[in-house]
Design a protein around this motif. Structure first.
Motif, short mmCIF file in Angstrom:
data_model
loop_
_atom_site.label_atom_id
_atom_site.label_comp_id
_atom_site.label_asym_id
_atom_site.label_seq_id
_atom_site.Cartn_x
_atom_site.Cartn_y
_atom_site.Cartn_z
N ALA A 551 0.85 -1.19 0.00
CA ALA A 551 0.00 0.00 0.00
C ALA A 551 0.89 1.24 0.00
O ALA A 551 0.58 2.25 -0.63
CB ALA A 551 -0.91 0.00 1.22
N TYR A 554 2.14 1.84 -3.45
CA TYR A 554 1.04 2.34 -4.26
C TYR A 554 0.81 3.83 -4.00
O TYR A 554 0.73 4.65 -4.93
CB TYR A 554 -0.26 1.56 -3.99
CG TYR A 554 -1.32 1.87 -5.02
CD1 TYR A 554 -1.51 1.06 -6.12
CD2 TYR A 554 -2.08 3.04 -4.92
CE1 TYR A 554 -2.43 1.38 -7.11
CE2 TYR A 554 -3.00 3.38 -5.90
CZ TYR A 554 -3.18 2.55 -6.99
OH TYR A 554 -4.07 2.88 -7.96
N GLY A 555 0.74 4.17 -2.73
CA GLY A 555 0.50 5.58 -2.36
C GLY A 555 1.64 6.48 -2.81
O GLY A 555 1.43 7.64 -3.17
N PHE A 585 -9.63 -2.39 -8.39
CA PHE A 585 -10.26 -1.24 -7.74
C PHE A 585 -11.51 -1.69 -6.98
O PHE A 585 -11.73 -1.32 -5.82
CB PHE A 585 -10.64 -0.19 -8.80
CG PHE A 585 -11.35 1.01 -8.25
CD1 PHE A 585 -10.64 2.06 -7.68
CD2 PHE A 585 -12.74 1.09 -8.31
CE1 PHE A 585 -11.30 3.17 -7.17
CE2 PHE A 585 -13.42 2.21 -7.80
CZ PHE A 585 -12.68 3.25 -7.23
N GLY A 588 -10.85 -3.26 -3.81
CA GLY A 588 -10.16 -2.37 -2.85
C GLY A 588 -8.65 -2.50 -2.87
O GLY A 588 -7.97 -2.00 -1.98
N LYS A 591 -6.38 2.24 -5.63
CA LYS A 591 -7.19 3.38 -5.25
C LYS A 591 -7.64 4.26 -6.41
O LYS A 591 -8.40 5.19 -6.20
CB LYS A 591 -6.40 4.24 -4.26
CG LYS A 591 -6.14 3.54 -2.95
CD LYS A 591 -5.72 4.54 -1.89
CE LYS A 591 -5.24 3.83 -0.65
NZ LYS A 591 -3.97 3.08 -0.89
N ASP A 592 -7.11 4.00 -7.59
CA ASP A 592 -7.49 4.84 -8.73
C ASP A 592 -8.32 4.02 -9.70
O ASP A 592 -8.08 2.83 -9.87
CB ASP A 592 -6.23 5.33 -9.46
CG ASP A 592 -5.29 6.05 -8.52
OD1 ASP A 592 -5.49 7.24 -8.29
OD2 ASP A 592 -4.36 5.39 -7.99
N ARG A 593 -9.24 4.69 -10.37
CA ARG A 593 -10.06 3.99 -11.35
C ARG A 593 -9.25 3.62 -12.58
O ARG A 593 -9.54 2.66 -13.27
CB ARG A 593 -11.21 4.90 -11.82
CG ARG A 593 -12.26 5.04 -10.79
CD ARG A 593 -13.30 6.08 -11.16
NE ARG A 593 -14.05 6.36 -9.95
CZ ARG A 593 -14.99 5.55 -9.48
NH1 ARG A 593 -15.33 4.48 -10.14
NH2 ARG A 593 -15.59 5.83 -8.35
#
Ligand code: ANZ
Length: 836
Positions: A551, A554-555, A585, A588, A591-593
């Motif tokens: 995560a 990703y962030g 997505f 979960g 976080k981006d479409r």
């Protein structure tokens, strides 16, 4: 130039300086991506290569240089940059090589990766190699399989018996795109249509989002290509009752419900399940022969056939509006997998139907007229446009003269009220055939119960595999590895070569109890490239066994800010990857479409003869040879200088020689005596340097690398002509040039007395006062004719421009005795009088 022989170190010698800096970058891990608080991030992604046996192609460095320039430039703009690289290493060529030579695909792949890596390092790309991924690595395959299980859990991976393109020569099913004129694109083997059990991914469930979410992306014409591929079409499904078969009806999909009263026959696709049911005895033989012939053709051959063919079934259906009885036909211009696989034919308003009706003597009934009022003459051609209704019988809900769109919605509403139809959206997009009968791919992590009397692994054993009850391999058992095989030949078992690995295929839990059989299909090469950009988010040292990506990674880095690769991936790869991303997505996991914000396709590099490079044409340029002759920096700059990045362009040997001379000149200007005396840095040179900063900066941001290079060429020429070359000008030039020619940049930087490296040195800023052109010459027009010129300050106001122009004698002469009706002034460009 003096005639004195120069010492070797005084010559520009890329073969000496390039390896030196490559070693430096490696040893110092210069390009390791790190996030610092408060800094802007930039994720610059290349489409990773398939490491083929042929090694790197000159097309690869084109896109890779472009992204490398952006990456290096952005680091100098104090951004945190992620610029990774890896290998899309499953695939048919390695398997074909294994079949030919017996060498295990893994061994060939390892060797090819080593070659590619050597070549990419030789070109000085600033990749963070600590994030390298290899889609065939079991540690990677594990997570590709994990994503498959997520798709399976959500009902997005399912099995179906579908007609597929079976290529016996390759022993595998091929995607439609892999079939050209009934032959496999690879190898040219013949391909036939067969029903086969396949794993499918339900990409159609995401069709609307795949289309709608394109709106927010900065993509080139690829957007239109994807929209076309998805092919959303709004229409209606309408049921036609079958005369004499009161329980049966034929459901059609139409975008023109307004033409329903003009339907004169209905057509089924040859594969439609009702064909066999509804055909009468008289027509059985001709229909069977027709269907068999149709099965041999691909969808593309069928839809593009010059003459449409078909045969009647002998059955009749009823028009739900008029009750008229009309014949039912089978014809191969109707595609089984689009809409409902059945069409209501309106010869007066559809070209294909028109042609077909004329060929077979079917009636043509006109029901739509041009809005202007006159009748359309549908004798020679269909009137396919929207118009107004003129139905042959009274239909109270739709009076004559109703516009097409209005008629459509009223008819659809009426049909719905009768239970005979409904509004429907259809997509051209089909579900994705996801299984391959190949060895060199990710095993699909599924197994099935087996009924057998004994050990199913002994040769000749009989067993039944219950494909209807697929069981997912537990996540804790991933990766499911490939078995070793000695023979990679497909054989003629459509279950694929893995079916021969009986000890791998069949198993009992705890060595006792019921038997199970593993799925022997593998995933297509597209699978690994659907999510590799996520695996890069963690450096290898941080990659753990608990998750596919962290995560935090990703962030830190997502979404991808710039994605560059070949236009051949405009549709499939980019659609498949977006689909997986959307599924991730939904669970979960991301976080981006959308994964890729900005997309650019580099144009293809043609051979010197303007043709596509091909071994058989003998026009292939090998990057190793070019680097040996001219150096990596010359190759990089040449590929950028050839033309706009998106354009196709031919290789030119004299072009690379010209670039080589340019770099030579840079070397001479920069390594000769330099002056730190402020007087040497004259106004004209300072202005040119600052304009160069402005233009190169602007061009890199706009990805216009060719004009950035030519701007630097002008500066170098100017500096080369000076008696004294100002040190500061060379310092700036070195920084500007370094993203393009990084080795030369580092070398000059060091020779200018700086400590290496310049990779994170601040990018030069230009002084706005120095880039402004003080004065410009502008032509003065009178009624569109050039009548004189004036010299104006670039930012002179309108009144000054008018007065200056009026002061010109020739201009005044042309205005004499006339009245000025209009005065047009565009700063720096136009001064114009309109007189009457
Ligand atoms: C009657 C009609 C009358 C049609 C008319 C068009 C014009 P798009 O826009 O591409 O979605 N169609 C439907 N299913 C088909 C299939 N499986 N194979 C071949 N053709 C099929 O096209 C939708 C139209 O294509 C539909 O609307 C149908 O023909 C045809 F004046 O229905 B139309």
């Amino acid at each position: 130039m003096s005639d004195e022989p120069r010492r070797p170190s005084d010559r520009y010698d890329p073969s000496a300086i390039e390896p030196k800096w490559q070693r430096y970058w490696d040893e110092h891990a210069t390009f390791r991506a790190e996030r610092r608080p408060g800094k802007t991030k930039l994720y610059v992604l290349d489409m990773f290569p398939y490491p083929s046996g042929a090694g790197l192609h000159v097309g690869h460095p084109e896109g890779y240089t472009a992204t490398d320039i952006v990456a290096r430039y952005s680091r100098m703009r104090d951004k945190d940059v992620l610029h990774p690289m890896g290998w899309d290493a499953f695939g048919l060529p390695a398997e074909q090589h294994a079949i030919r030579t017996g060498e295990h695909p893994r061994d060939a792949t390892v060797r090819n990766i080593a070659t590619f890596k050597r070549q990419l390092k030789m070109l000085g790309f600033s990749f963070d190699w600590s994030r390298e991924v290899d889609t065939t690595d079991p540690a990677y395959v594990r997570w590709t399989q994990w994503i498959f299980l997520k798709l399976f859990e959500r009902g997005l991976a399912y099995q179906a018996e579908i007609p597929v393109n079976w290529c016996a020569g390759l022993g595998t099913v091929l995607a439609n795109e892999e079939v050209v004129d009934g032959k496999s694109e690879v190898g040219g083997f013949s391909v036939e249509r067969l029903p086969l059990r396949q794993w499918m991914l339900k990409i159609t469930a995401y069709a609307d989002r795949l289309e709608g979410d394109l709106a927010d992306l900065d993509w080139p014409d690829t957007k239109a290509k994807q929209i076309h591929w998805i092919g959303r079409s709004e229409g209606a499904e309408i049921d036609f009752d079958v005369v004499g078969h009161e329980k049966e009806h034929v459901r059609v999909f139409t975008t023109r419900a307004d033409t329903l009263p003009g339907v004169t026959y209905v057509v089924l696709a040859p594969e439609h399940p009702l064909v066999g049911k509804l055909v009468d005895e008289e027509h059985a033989a001709s229909v069977r022969a027709y269907v068999e012939a149709a099965n041999k053709k691909s969808d593309i051959d069928r839809t593009e056939a010059k003459t449409k063919t078909g045969v009647p079934l002998g059955a009749r259906v009823r028009n739900p509006i008029s009750g008229a009885q009309i014949p039912l036909w089978v014809a191969d211009y109707v595609i089984a997998t689009y809409g409902t696989g059945a069409v209501m034919a309106v010869p007066a308003h559809d070209e294909r139907d028109h042609e077909f009706a004329r060929a077979y003597g079917l009636p043509i009934v006109e029901v739509i007229a041009p809005a202007g009022g006159q009748r359309a003459d549908v004798g020679a051609a269909a009137f396919v446009d929207e118009g107004v209704t003129g139905y042959p019988h009274i239909f109270a809900d739709v009076p004559d003269g109703t516009p097409s769109a209005e008629a459509r919605s009223r008819i659809t509403a009426w049909l719905a009220s009768q239970g005979k139809g409904a509004a429907r959206v259809s997509y051209r997009l089909r579900d994705w055939v996801f299984s391959r009968q190949r060895y060199w791919g990710e095993p699909i992590p599924i197994y099935f119960p087996v009924t057998t009397a004994g050990d199913p692994r002994v040769p000749g054993a009989t067993f039944t595999i219950h494909y209807e009850t697929p069981i997912p391999v537990p996540e804790s058992e991933l990766p499911l590895r490939l078995p070793d095989l000695d023979d990679f030949k497909p054989g003629n078992d459509p279950a694929g070569p893995l079916a021969r690995a009986a000890r791998w295929r069949f198993f009992q839990t705890d060595g006792a109890g019921p038997w199970y059989a593993r799925e022997t299909n593998t995933m297509p090469q597209w699978a690994g490239s659907c999510w590799y950009y996520l695996r890069y988010l963690d450096a290898q040292r941080d990659r753990n066994d608990r998750e596919a990506w962290s995560a935090k990674g990703y962030g830190d880095w997502m979404p991808v800010d710039l994605y560059v690769g070949g236009g051949e991936h405009a549709v499939l790869h980019l659609l498949y990857a977006r689909f997986w991303h959307k599924v991730l997505f939904d669970i979960g996991a991301v976080k981006d479409r959308e994964p890729f914000q900005k997309l650019v396709h580099q144009g293809i590099i043609l051979g010197e003869d303007g043709q596509k490079m091909a071994k058989s044409r003998g026009n292939v340029v090998n990057p190793d040879d070019v680097v040996k002759a001219h150096g990596a920096d010359a190759l990089r700059i040449y590929e950028m200088f050839m033309g706009p990045i998106e354009q196709a362009k031919p290789w030119q040997t004299n072009g690379i020689e010209g670039v080589s001379r340019f770099l030579d000149r840079v070397w001479h200007v920069s390594t000769g005596p330099l002056s730190k005396d402020p007087a040497a840095y004259d106004e004209a040179t300072r202005r040119l340097v600052h304009k160069t900063i402005q233009k190169v900066t602007h061009d890199i941001e706009a990805l216009r690398f060719n004009t950035a290079v030519s701007t630097m060429m002008i500066l170098v020429k100017h500096l080369g002509a000076r008696k004294e070359v100002p040190f500061d000008a060379v310092r700036t030039l070195t920084l500007l040039l370094s993203p393009f020619a990084p080795h030369l940049g580092e070398e000059l930087w060091e020779r200018l007395g700086h400590a290496p490296s310049l990779a994170y040195e601040r990018w030069p800023e230009f002084d706005p006062a120095l880039v402004r052109d003080e004065a410009v010459e502008i032509g003065v027009q009178v009624n569109g004719k050039l009548r004189g010129t004036v010299t104006l300050a670039v930012d002179a106001d309108e009144e000054t421009a008018r007065q200056t122009a009026l002061a010109e004698e020739r201009v005044r002469a042309h205005l004499e005795g006339k009245t000025v009706k209009k005065f047009i002034y565009v700063k720096g460009k136009i001064v114009s009088f309109i007189v009457g």
